[in-house]
Design an enzyme around this catalytic site. Structure first.
Site, PDB file in Angstrom:
ATOM      1  N   HIS A  81       0.806  -1.224   0.000  1.00  0.00           N
ATOM      2  CA  HIS A  81       0.000   0.000   0.000  1.00  0.00           C
ATOM      3  C   HIS A  81       0.835   1.268   0.000  1.00  0.00           C
ATOM      4  O   HIS A  81       0.274   2.363  -0.106  1.00  0.00           O
ATOM      5  CB  HIS A  81      -0.922   0.008   1.230  1.00  0.00           C
ATOM      6  CG  HIS A  81      -1.924  -1.108   1.248  1.00  0.00           C
ATOM      7  ND1 HIS A  81      -3.005  -1.144   0.398  1.00  0.00           N
ATOM      8  CD2 HIS A  81      -2.013  -2.225   2.009  1.00  0.00           C
ATOM      9  CE1 HIS A  81      -3.715  -2.240   0.646  1.00  0.00           C
ATOM     10  NE2 HIS A  81      -3.131  -2.921   1.612  1.00  0.00           N
ATOM     11  N   CYS A 115      -6.653  -8.785   5.185  1.00  0.00           N
ATOM     12  CA  CYS A 115      -5.378  -8.530   4.535  1.00  0.00           C
ATOM     13  C   CYS A 115      -4.265  -9.309   5.242  1.00  0.00           C
ATOM     14  O   CYS A 115      -3.396  -9.885   4.598  1.00  0.00           O
ATOM     15  CB  CYS A 115      -5.073  -7.034   4.569  1.00  0.00           C
ATOM     16  SG  CYS A 115      -4.566  -6.345   2.992  1.00  0.00           S
ATOM     17  N   CYS A 178     -32.334   2.286  20.440  1.00  0.00           N
ATOM     18  CA  CYS A 178     -31.287   3.306  20.313  1.00  0.00           C
ATOM     19  C   CYS A 178     -31.918   4.657  20.000  1.00  0.00           C
ATOM     20  O   CYS A 178     -31.532   5.689  20.544  1.00  0.00           O
ATOM     21  CB  CYS A 178     -30.328   2.950  19.176  1.00  0.00           C
ATOM     22  SG  CYS A 178     -29.731   1.256  19.164  1.00  0.00           S
ATOM     23  N   CYS A 223     -23.342  -0.035  25.049  1.00  0.00           N
ATOM     24  CA  CYS A 223     -24.695   0.505  24.983  1.00  0.00           C
ATOM     25  C   CYS A 223     -25.726  -0.621  25.153  1.00  0.00           C
ATOM     26  O   CYS A 223     -26.710  -0.460  25.873  1.00  0.00           O
ATOM     27  CB  CYS A 223     -24.910   1.198  23.638  1.00  0.00           C
ATOM     28  SG  CYS A 223     -25.381   2.933  23.784  1.00  0.00           S
TER      29      CYS A 223
END
Lengths: 262, 106
Positions: A81, A115, A178, A223
């Site tokens: 990369h 990857c 939520c 949460c």
């Protein structure tokens, strides 16, 4: 309900869907606010100053990992990369993104691990491990200041809808969705803390409560536990769908990684 | 990874007051917490931070269990002469990190 009333109800529901493509109750574009704007002056200063932002420690670790050779193929991220400051620019702003091999969206952590396993021939990094957070933070840092850019096509739409459905579904022993906090009561407070709009602009971020860096999935699991619902494991499709919905919901907002939150 | 970051101005005027910021990656485990099974998590903290300017100690801190993780220590000193600032963090379990920064004083 009489047949006539039922027909009228259906017709009204259809009309409502027609004029409101987005679900009712979502935060309008002009009122969207990052969690940053709900923070104290001191916490904002900590995020704004790279030399005092503890997230910098992970970003620097990530930069070192980016250049370190790993796995049986003996290649570093940078060998393919190149310079992340160029090649990874704006990449994190479009994740979770569709993975053709898995035929579903994957988040950035999963992409990095794909990857590692596929190209570097190295073992996958554990979720929330320091190395995975560091690499994710380093890659996401390259999108800081750029707008979140999730594009939805026919392949990703079902997953977005699943995420949206989860956001509006009442869950757990508290029987809360939520949306009841983050869409309907975001200007209020919960136990003294401001309720934010739940825009994931700064992940992975340094949370003072955690005393460390954490991913969006860690926040979502926290949460869910708060709702007294059973959390999904890290990397679960349900969590990634919800991440996709939240990122799409924050489209156009600027990335802040590594952010600091109380 | 025992990483530490220091921010020092590269150059300063003689007599100028300069701000120095340091950030060290450390869990600062207090020694008071327990695992879910009730076992005490042993203390693991940075105990001392020192800054020397051309070999002369200009700043020192003793750290205690109440200090948060990844401590940020910011302080000021007077730029007296060109040279190096050396920073050292020392703590439990053999933790020791040294960073060096150069400064040019005109």
């Amino acid at each position: 309900m009489t047949a006539r009333a039922a027909r009228l109800f259906l017709a009204l529901s259809a009309a409502r869907l027609f004029v409101e493509p987005a679900a009712a109750g979502e935060v309008p574009l002009s009122e969207r606010r990052s969690g940053y704007e709900f923070m104290s002056r001191e916490t904002r200063a900590m995020q704004d100053d790279d030399t005092g932002n503890p997230g910098t420690l992970w970003v620097l670790d990530g930069e070192a990992l980016w250049k370190r050779k790993a796995g049986a193929s003996d290649r570093a991220c940078s060998d393919c990369h190149g310079d992340a400051r160029e090649s990874m620019k704006a990449v994190a702003a479009r994740y979770p993104a569709f993975d053709p091999a898995l035929r579903r969206p994957v988040n950035l952590e999963q992409r990095i691990n794909a990857c590692r396993v596929g190209r570097q021939k190295a073992p996958a990094l554990a979720y929330e491990s320091r190395d995975l957070l560091a690499l994710t933070a380093y890659v996401t840092r390259q999108s800081r200041g750029l707008p979140i850019n999730i594009t939805i096509d026919a392949r990703t739409r079902p997953f977005l809808e699943a995420g949206r459905e989860a956001f509006f579904r009442r869950q757990g022993q508290l029987n809360l969705a939520c949306a009841q906090c983050h869409d309907d009561h975001w200007s209020g407070k919960l136990a003294g803390s401001p309720i934010t709009q739940a825009h994931p602009t700064g992940y992975p971020l340094y949370r003072l409560e955690w005393q460390g860096l954490g991913s969006l999935e860690r926040r979502l699991r926290g949460c869910l536990t708060g709702l007294r619902a059973e959390s999904y494991p890290y990397g679960a499709p349900e969590l990634v769908d919800l991440e996709l919905y939240l990122m799409w919901r924050a489209n156009g907002m600027r990335m802040e990684t590594p952010a600091v939150r109380p | 990874m025992a990483r530490a970051v220091v921010t020092v101005p590269a150059q300063a005027k003689r007599g100028e007051i300069i701000e120095i910021k340091t950030l060290a990656a450390h869990a600062m485990e207090t020694g008071f917490r327990r695992t879910q099974l009730g076992e005490l998590i042993p203390r693991d903290i940075i105990r001392r931070f020192t800054c020397t300017y051309n070999g002369v100690e200009v700043y020192r801190v003793d750290l205690h269990p109440a200090v948060a993780a990844n401590p940020l220590i910011a302080f000021t000193t007077t730029a007296t002469e060109t040279g190096t600032l050396s920073f050292q963090w020392v703590g439990d379990n053999g933790y020791s990190v040294t960073e060096i920064a150069a400064i040019r004083v005109e």
